[in-house]
Design a protein around this motif. Sequence first.
Motif, short mmCIF file in Angstrom:
data_model
loop_
_atom_site.label_atom_id
_atom_site.label_comp_id
_atom_site.label_asym_id
_atom_site.label_seq_id
_atom_site.Cartn_x
_atom_site.Cartn_y
_atom_site.Cartn_z
N PRO A 20 0.83 -1.22 0.00
CA PRO A 20 0.00 0.00 0.00
C PRO A 20 0.86 1.27 0.00
CG PRO A 20 0.02 -1.00 2.18
CD PRO A 20 0.79 -1.93 1.29
N SER A 24 -4.75 -1.18 -1.51
CA SER A 24 -4.93 0.24 -1.83
C SER A 24 -4.40 1.12 -0.70
CB SER A 24 -6.40 0.54 -2.07
OG SER A 24 -6.54 1.94 -2.25
N SER A 52 -5.62 9.72 1.23
CA SER A 52 -4.41 8.89 1.30
C SER A 52 -4.02 8.76 2.77
CB SER A 52 -3.28 9.49 0.49
OG SER A 52 -2.84 10.69 1.05
N THR A 108 -9.91 4.73 -4.31
CA THR A 108 -9.40 3.39 -4.48
C THR A 108 -9.63 2.89 -5.92
OG1 THR A 108 -9.22 2.44 -2.32
CG2 THR A 108 -10.50 1.20 -3.86
N VAL A 148 -6.71 3.65 -8.00
CA VAL A 148 -5.62 2.69 -7.78
C VAL A 148 -5.86 1.45 -8.64
CG1 VAL A 148 -4.37 1.33 -6.05
CG2 VAL A 148 -5.30 3.57 -5.42
N GLY A 149 -7.11 0.97 -8.65
CA GLY A 149 -7.47 -0.17 -9.50
C GLY A 149 -7.20 0.11 -10.97
N LEU A 197 -7.65 -6.56 -6.02
CA LEU A 197 -7.37 -5.35 -5.24
C LEU A 197 -8.00 -5.51 -3.86
CD1 LEU A 197 -6.13 -2.47 -5.30
CD2 LEU A 197 -8.36 -1.63 -6.05
N VAL A 242 -9.14 -3.71 -0.64
CA VAL A 242 -9.51 -2.34 -0.28
C VAL A 242 -10.04 -2.32 1.14
CG1 VAL A 242 -10.12 -1.91 -2.69
CG2 VAL A 242 -11.93 -2.44 -1.06
N ASP A 271 -14.46 1.55 1.78
CA ASP A 271 -14.67 1.72 0.34
C ASP A 271 -15.58 0.64 -0.24
OD1 ASP A 271 -13.19 4.07 -0.10
OD2 ASP A 271 -11.32 2.95 0.02
#
Length: 311
Positions: free
Chosen positions: A192, A223, A230, A248, A251-252, A262, A264, A268
Amino acid sequence: MIVALAGGVGASKLLFGLTRVMDPADLTVIVNTADDLILHSLTICPDLDTVTYTLAGVADITRGWGIEDDSFHALDWLGRYGRENWFNLGDRDLATHLHRSALLNDGRTLTEVTDLIRRALAVRATILPMSNERISTIVLTDYESQPFQTYLVRDSARHTVRGVIFDGIERAQPAPGVLEAIEGADGIIICPSNPIISIGPILAVPGVRETLTTTRAPIVAISPVVGGRSLKGPTDKLLTGLGHDVSTLSVGRLYHDFLDLLLVDRLDADLLPDIRALPLEVRATDTIMHSPERKIALAKEALACLDSLVD
Ligand code: FO1
């Protein structure tokens, strides 16, 4: 054999957990070196050091970087001589930079030096720099183009980000062992870490992203964005500056060409359908690692995700 792609602080928390739930000798960590800087003629590798100190059990957990109980006498004296002292190098930490720089000046590669340092600190996991060539993240801001540490530490990430370049990346080679580790892994974990300036440079080293797409190993990412924020550092500012939502889902999107799953945060959970539509497998758990127990639990969960992907 598990391979982890890592930046500094966020990655180290997970790596701490991983080394508690698997044999560290079966772990290879490929580390970002684009944050590295030369200061006072010393080569400083913040992410390599954060990972090494964490796995050696000597990291300053509160600050997230440097060595625990360090002092800053040398830094004070550097300031008296009028040298730049905005980058807080502790006295013990300085010994690492002196040792590394001396070995590099003697003609050793960063791979060799990193291995000597981790062995001296009794770290059993293998730690590989992403490349032995110098690659430098330059942050293009509304003020000026800044080396990453100048942007982050000296100027406290206060300038608006317009873009990021990894200077030197086109000419760079992956360090020995990097592509082989990815090809031969039983599972790969993307820690992460900041997807733009920590994992981004590793993916941009010629051959790395391609090898991630062709390896037979399952790949899981965790993530670093939770609930639209963040967890650490300037990930939100860098995502926004490069035109991504702080989510997130971004990020994916950044990883979806090579990623299998992923992981998470439960916060999320509402994004799960959108992530599945990327298409990407997704699982929600507690990803905030505020205690050793949470680091261990997340590491177990990441390994369980890898297991679930093996048919
Ligand atoms: N981060 C800071 O915010 N301030 C510092 O003065 C600082 C000094 C420092 C010294 C050695 C080191 O290995 C890391 C250090 N960091 C410092 C952390 C570093 O700037 C970033 O956290 C990483 O580069 C991001 O991955």
